[in-house]
Design a protein around this motif. Structure first.
Motif, short mmCIF file in Angstrom:
data_model
loop_
_atom_site.label_atom_id
_atom_site.label_comp_id
_atom_site.label_asym_id
_atom_site.label_seq_id
_atom_site.Cartn_x
_atom_site.Cartn_y
_atom_site.Cartn_z
N LEU A 319 52.41 48.96 60.19
CA LEU A 319 52.65 47.52 60.13
C LEU A 319 52.15 46.82 61.39
N GLU A 320 51.97 47.57 62.47
CA GLU A 320 51.48 47.00 63.72
C GLU A 320 50.01 47.35 63.96
N ASP A 321 49.33 47.85 62.95
CA ASP A 321 47.93 48.24 63.11
C ASP A 321 47.07 47.02 63.45
N TYR A 324 43.96 44.27 59.72
CA TYR A 324 44.89 43.61 58.80
C TYR A 324 44.95 44.29 57.44
N ARG A 327 47.50 46.95 57.59
CA ARG A 327 48.84 46.36 57.51
C ARG A 327 49.18 45.97 56.07
N ARG A 416 50.55 43.03 68.57
CA ARG A 416 50.81 44.07 67.57
C ARG A 416 52.27 44.04 67.12
N TRP A 419 52.73 41.24 64.72
CA TRP A 419 52.22 41.61 63.39
C TRP A 419 53.24 42.49 62.67
N GLY A 420 53.82 43.43 63.42
CA GLY A 420 54.79 44.33 62.82
C GLY A 420 56.01 43.59 62.28
N CYS A 423 54.98 41.60 59.10
CA CYS A 423 54.81 42.47 57.94
C CYS A 423 56.14 43.03 57.47
#
Length: 562
Positions: A319-321, A324, A327, A416, A419-420, A423
């Motif tokens: 989820l933190e990749d 995108y 993710r 990151r 983003w995690g 998501c």
């Protein structure tokens, strides 16, 4: 039928003025079986190909096929017939060739003509070609000569699902009825896997999958990475998926790592999904070591299709990749699994440190001792708090290159983490439970705007009416990008609440058109008669889209009042 009768039919075919009589004569000549008489009929039917009447021409062509004489093959393969502009004539030619392909040692040119006709734009021509190919394959599968093997392999390469399904049934039935014939075919097809023609190699690879024998796995796995033709490699992947042997999982993962073709990678993912649970350890090992972003994406997709619960930690990490699409794949995978343990883990992922960042920010920006500044920047990175982003962006321009690099790395880690969280909220919107509502509500105060938007959408999706006071208290303080989903949530969940109606009415006069539209839409869902005055004023809005939403809202209020 004696010779005199045959000569009478030939005379009628040549001289009769009535086309129906000529057509009947042509059909009768196709029924001859005696070699000496069929030779006479062959010559007469060949001459009748110049007949001006299309019905007579078709009858002559069909009868040439019924005679099953090799001499008719080069005649019908002439471009003037096989490429005739009239679809009915082409259909008759294809039907005749389908009969002639059974002639002993019939040239492969006939098979090629049928293969080409199977892609004809006219449905009738395609159907005649398919019937011929299927009957030919059924006949050839029961033969053991090399000639029959090559025929079937070439037919297998036709991009027609119906033909391939029929061939699969024919091969399967043949193997079930005769184990000896199955062994002969397996040996022959394994040899064809090394044929000089890529067309034959592709057919051989597909046939091995249809035969369903696990002994073909090693040959297909060996051919997969080294065949120079992409269509052969794709056929190997398809067959390995059909065989569903655990031993093929590792070669498929290696091929996935080496490929740059999206189409090819998707085929591999589908094959791994068919193999099932035995493929999971290989995929997890590859994902832990994967560097290339598109490789990571396909690995996560494959594990998601397998609903691999043992890979839940890897999904959460993905989820933190930085990519995108990885993710997105992780979000879909976690939504498929959706266990209570995963929901709880995602809830903890939303937690942010509530520590005061001021001392660290002061040290990082104004500290006099270099290594203490670096330590402060690293501490800010570990806390993953978006409040530190403005400071770190300023430090990227620091004259000290190491300070600038540390600030860049810290921003990367904070980004990151954001983003995690975003998501995680998208997953919770699909599989969340009431237990995680407190964590989602806390995310309304997240320092990252995208995370706050995701939190609002998750609350809306979960229909959490308890969130309405929290949303109302933050509505006026938020940026327009967050206010829009907030207004949408209030319209969906705030029925019969006056404070919700008042908030939506306020936004009918907002400077941004999108917010005015969302407010009118929300009032239409709330169906509160007290908002009618404000909506009538919105009918004079400069934006036609706002006026349209206001009209629809007023119509809804009238309907609800009945």
């Amino acid at each position: 039928m004696n010779q005199t009768e045959v000569l009478d039919l030939i005379s009628s075919l040549k001289t009769e003025t009535d086309w129906m009589i000529r057509r009947r004569a042509a059909h009768r000549l196709g029924e001859l079986t005696a070699p000496d008489l069929s030779s006479l009929a062959l010559q007469a039917l060949t001459e009748a190909l110049v007949d001006e009447d299309t019905d007579v021409l078709q009858a002559a062509i069909e009868s040439l096929g019924k005679l099953r004489r090799r001499e008719a093959v080069p005649i019908l393969l002439l471009p003037r017939w096989i490429q005739h502009p009239d679809p009915s004539v082409r259909g008759s030619v294809v039907s005749a060739l389908a009969e002639l392909v059974f002639v002993d040692k019939a040239p492969f040119a006939v098979l090629d003509a049928l293969l080409s006709a199977s892609q004809d734009p006219i449905w009738r021509v395609r159907e005649e070609a398919r019937k011929g190919l299927l009957s030919l394959a059924d006949h050839a599968v029961r033969e053991t000569p090399r000639h029959a093997s090559l025929v079937v392999l070439r037919i297998l390469c036709v991009p027609d699902v119906h033909i391939q399904e029929q061939l699969a049934q024919v091969l399967g039935k043949c193997g079930a009825e005769s184990p000896r014939l199955r062994e002969i075919w397996l040996k022959s097809v394994l040899e064809d896997l090394g044929h000089l023609s890529h067309f034959i190699r592709r057919g051989a690879a597909l046939a091995l999958g249809l035969l369903g024998d696990g002994r073909a796995v090693s040959a297909l796995a060996e051919r997969l990475p080294r065949d120079p033709d992409h269509s052969v490699r794709e056929a190997c992947v398809i067959s390995l998926g059909k065989l569903r042997d655990p031993a093929s999982a590792q070669p498929l993962v290696r091929a996935l790592a080496a490929s740059r073709s999206t189409r090819f990678c998707r085929l591999i993912v589908q094959a791994l999904a068919r193999i099932g649970h035995p493929a999971i350890p290989h995929l997890m090992t590859a994902l832990k070591k994967a560097v290339r972003k598109d490789f990571r994406k396909f690995l996560v997709e494959a594990l998601g299709l397998l609903e691999a619960r043992e890979a839940a930690d890897l999904f959460v990490e993905a989820l933190e990749d930085t990519y995108y699409l990885v993710r997105r794949a992780a979000v879909r995978a976690l939504c498929r699994i959706g266990t209570p343990e995963i929901v709880a883990k995602l809830g903890t992922l939303l937690h942010q440190s509530e520590a005061d960042l001021t001392p660290l920010k002061e040290e990082g920006l104004h500290g006099e001792i270099r290594h203490l500044r670096i330590r402060a920047i690293r501490a800010l990175a570990e806390m993953k708090d978006s409040k530190a982003s403005p400071l770190l962006k300023a430090l990227r321009r620091d004259p000290d290159s190491e300070i600038a690099e540390e600030a860049e790395e810290a921003l990367y880690m904070i980004g990151r983490a954001s983003w995690g969280r975003r998501c995680a909220l998208e997953v919770l919107a699909e599989v969340g439970t009431p237990d995680v509502l407190p964590s989602i509500l806390r995310s309304l105060d997240d320092h990252n705007q995208d995370v706050r938007i995701a939190a609002v959408r998750a609350l809306d999706r979960l229909a959490a009416e308890a969130c309405i006071p929290h949303v109302l208290s933050r509505l006026d303080k938020e940026a327009p990008e967050v206010q829009q989903p907030m207004i949408k949530l209030l319209g969906n969940l705030g029925f019969a609440r006056k404070e919700v109606r008042a908030a939506a009415v306020r936004f009918l006069t907002h400077t941004q058109r999108e917010l005015r539209m969302e407010a009118a839409r929300a009032l239409g869902k709330l169906c509160d008669p007290e908002s009618e005055v404000a909506l009538r004023l919105a009918l004079s809005d400069p934006s036609p889209m706002v006026r349209h939403q206001a009209e629809e809202a007023l119509d809804n209020i009238v309907v609800c009042a009945r």
